[in-house]
Design a protein around this motif. Structure first.
Motif, PDB file in Angstrom:
ATOM      1  N   LEU A 137      34.829  43.594  32.978  1.00 38.66           N
ATOM      2  CA  LEU A 137      35.969  43.121  32.188  1.00 38.66           C
ATOM      3  C   LEU A 137      35.800  43.376  30.701  1.00 38.66           C
ATOM      4  O   LEU A 137      36.697  43.068  29.922  1.00 38.66           O
ATOM      5  N   SER A 138      34.666  43.931  30.298  1.00 41.76           N
ATOM      6  CA  SER A 138      34.476  44.236  28.886  1.00 41.76           C
ATOM      7  C   SER A 138      35.364  45.408  28.469  1.00 41.76           C
ATOM      8  O   SER A 138      35.359  46.464  29.109  1.00 41.76           O
ATOM      9  N   ASP A 139      36.106  45.212  27.374  1.00 43.01           N
ATOM     10  CA  ASP A 139      36.929  46.312  26.857  1.00 43.01           C
ATOM     11  C   ASP A 139      36.269  46.965  25.646  1.00 43.01           C
ATOM     12  O   ASP A 139      36.942  47.610  24.843  1.00 43.01           O
ATOM     13  N   THR A 145      44.159  47.791  29.027  1.00 43.29           N
ATOM     14  CA  THR A 145      45.203  48.265  29.935  1.00 43.29           C
ATOM     15  C   THR A 145      44.610  49.006  31.135  1.00 43.29           C
ATOM     16  O   THR A 145      45.140  48.919  32.246  1.00 43.29           O
ATOM     17  N   VAL A 146      43.509  49.716  30.930  1.00 42.48           N
ATOM     18  CA  VAL A 146      42.829  50.393  32.032  1.00 42.48           C
ATOM     19  C   VAL A 146      42.242  49.366  32.994  1.00 42.48           C
ATOM     20  O   VAL A 146      42.323  49.512  34.218  1.00 42.48           O
ATOM     21  N   ILE A 147      41.647  48.309  32.438  1.00 42.85           N
ATOM     22  CA  ILE A 147      41.067  47.252  33.280  1.00 42.85           C
ATOM     23  C   ILE A 147      42.157  46.590  34.118  1.00 42.85           C
ATOM     24  O   ILE A 147      41.985  46.389  35.331  1.00 42.85           O
ATOM     25  N   GLU A 148      43.288  46.261  33.507  1.00 39.46           N
ATOM     26  CA  GLU A 148      44.391  45.644  34.250  1.00 39.46           C
ATOM     27  C   GLU A 148      44.865  46.546  35.384  1.00 39.46           C
ATOM     28  O   GLU A 148      45.123  46.077  36.508  1.00 39.46           O
ATOM     29  N   ASN A 149      44.994  47.824  35.109  1.00 42.04           N
ATOM     30  CA  ASN A 149      45.453  48.762  36.136  1.00 42.04           C
ATOM     31  C   ASN A 149      44.474  48.825  37.298  1.00 42.04           C
ATOM     32  O   ASN A 149      44.879  48.815  38.477  1.00 42.04           O
ATOM     33  N   ARG A 150      43.185  48.853  37.003  1.00 39.93           N
ATOM     34  CA  ARG A 150      42.180  48.921  38.059  1.00 39.93           C
ATOM     35  C   ARG A 150      42.164  47.636  38.884  1.00 39.93           C
ATOM     36  O   ARG A 150      42.012  47.681  40.114  1.00 39.93           O
ATOM     37  N   LEU A 151      42.303  46.490  38.234  1.00 47.43           N
ATOM     38  CA  LEU A 151      42.356  45.222  38.960  1.00 47.43           C
ATOM     39  C   LEU A 151      43.540  45.194  39.925  1.00 47.43           C
ATOM     40  O   LEU A 151      43.400  44.815  41.096  1.00 47.43           O
ATOM     41  N   GLU A 152      44.702  45.597  39.434  1.00 50.78           N
ATOM     42  CA  GLU A 152      45.896  45.576  40.276  1.00 50.78           C
ATOM     43  C   GLU A 152      45.742  46.511  41.474  1.00 50.78           C
ATOM     44  O   GLU A 152      46.030  46.130  42.621  1.00 50.78           O
ATOM     45  N   LEU A 153      45.276  47.715  41.233  1.00 52.09           N
ATOM     46  CA  LEU A 153      45.140  48.684  42.315  1.00 52.09           C
ATOM     47  C   LEU A 153      44.081  48.242  43.326  1.00 52.09           C
ATOM     48  O   LEU A 153      44.255  48.411  44.536  1.00 52.09           O
ATOM     49  N   ALA A 154      42.984  47.665  42.838  1.00 51.13           N
ATOM     50  CA  ALA A 154      41.942  47.192  43.753  1.00 51.13           C
ATOM     51  C   ALA A 154      42.451  46.060  44.629  1.00 51.13           C
ATOM     52  O   ALA A 154      42.170  46.010  45.836  1.00 51.13           O
ATOM     53  N   ALA A 155      43.212  45.131  44.031  1.00 49.73           N
ATOM     54  CA  ALA A 155      43.759  44.021  44.809  1.00 49.73           C
ATOM     55  C   ALA A 155      44.767  44.527  45.834  1.00 49.73           C
ATOM     56  O   ALA A 155      44.747  44.110  47.000  1.00 49.73           O
ATOM     57  N   ARG A 156      45.626  45.423  45.422  1.00 48.92           N
ATOM     58  CA  ARG A 156      46.638  45.954  46.344  1.00 48.92           C
ATOM     59  C   ARG A 156      45.999  46.760  47.472  1.00 48.92           C
ATOM     60  O   ARG A 156      46.521  46.810  48.585  1.00 48.92           O
ATOM     61  N   ALA A 157      44.856  47.384  47.201  1.00 45.61           N
ATOM     62  CA  ALA A 157      44.169  48.193  48.215  1.00 45.61           C
ATOM     63  C   ALA A 157      43.331  47.338  49.164  1.00 45.61           C
ATOM     64  O   ALA A 157      42.807  47.859  50.150  1.00 45.61           O
TER      65      ALA A 157
END
Length: 254
Positions: A137-139, A145-157
């Motif tokens: 989670l370190s930016d 914005t990259v971290i948020e995108n990865r979190l969303e995609l990982a959860a959806r997957a």
């Protein structure tokens, strides 16, 4: 003649979780580069020298170690956990990639270790029993914005998600934001495991459902594991619940 550069991890902090390979490297090396609290975990003998630097000086530390190793010394770069997981192995490789030609001739030995998410997972059962990912989670080195995108995609997957560097004095808000995002994609009952200092005397393991997960339970010594929709909790009378993610998907047991 070039010396050797060992890159090791001390494990999560329990001396018993440091590998025999890493211990052997410590016996061999003369000079040790690392963040002070990680170097403090080593039992060094007379004649072995510590070179302490701040935790945010990874590339400078790698360059100093490579310079010494290229001069013929047996050097050890020390990380916590596993040196290849958000740690010094990548910094050493980056320094070699950018640095002078003689650094490419250094005998580089990267030794695997036990990373925090493995220690935390073992404390509660087997939450990493199926597909999972690890996200910092370190930016400091990538945009939020990259971290948020990865979190969303990982959860959806459907991945179980291990979060490193969840919070710091300079970043007190990001874990809470991550929970807000994940609540949009995961069941409210999804277990969230806060594993602080796993294996050390001050260990604290706390489990909460995602809808009530409290970011204030975490600090920089905490690894947070968030289950997937498949992750299960087994209640046990008189003992801590077991948390695991089945090796098979629902309806697909083989």
């Amino acid at each position: 003649m070039s010396g050797r550069l060992f890159v090791i991890g001390t494990g999560p902090g329990n001396p018993g979780q440091m590998t025999p390979e890493a211990q052997a490297a410590v016996e061999t090396a003369t000079d040790f580069f690392g963040y002070g609290p990680y170097l403090d975990r080593l039992m060094l003998r007379a004649g072995q020298t510590r070179h302490v630097s701040d935790n945010r000086e990874e590339l400078d530390r790698a360059e100093a170690a490579l310079t010494m190793a290229a001069g013929g010394a047996d050097v050890c770069v020390v990380s916590g956990g596993d040196p290849g997981v958000f740690a010094m192995a990548a910094a050493v490789c980056e320094a070699i990639d950018r640095g002078p030609a003689q650094w490419r001739g250094v005998d580089l030995v990267i030794l695997p270790g036990i990373t925090a998410m493995l220690a935390v997972a073992a404390r509660v059962g087997a939450p990493l029993g199926h597909d999972f990912c690890a996200i910092s989670l370190s930016d400091n080195l990538k945009p939020w914005t990259v971290i948020e995108n990865r979190l969303e995609l990982a959860a959806r997957a459907g991945f179980v998600i291990a979060l490193y560097n969840p919070i710091s004095k300079a970043r007190p808000w990001q874990l809470g934001k991550a929970f807000e995002l994940l609540r949009q994609h995961l069941p409210a009952t999804t277990p969230v495991i806060f594993g602080r200092a796993a294996g050390r005397p001050d260990e604290r393991i706390t489990v909460q459902p995602l809808d009530r997960a409290d970011a204030d339970l975490a600090d920089m010594a905490t690894c947070v594991i968030i289950g997937s929709p498949e992750t299960r909790v087994i209640a046990r009378e008189g003992q801590a619940d077991l948390i695991y993610t089945p090796r098979f998907m629902a309806g697909d047991r083989r």
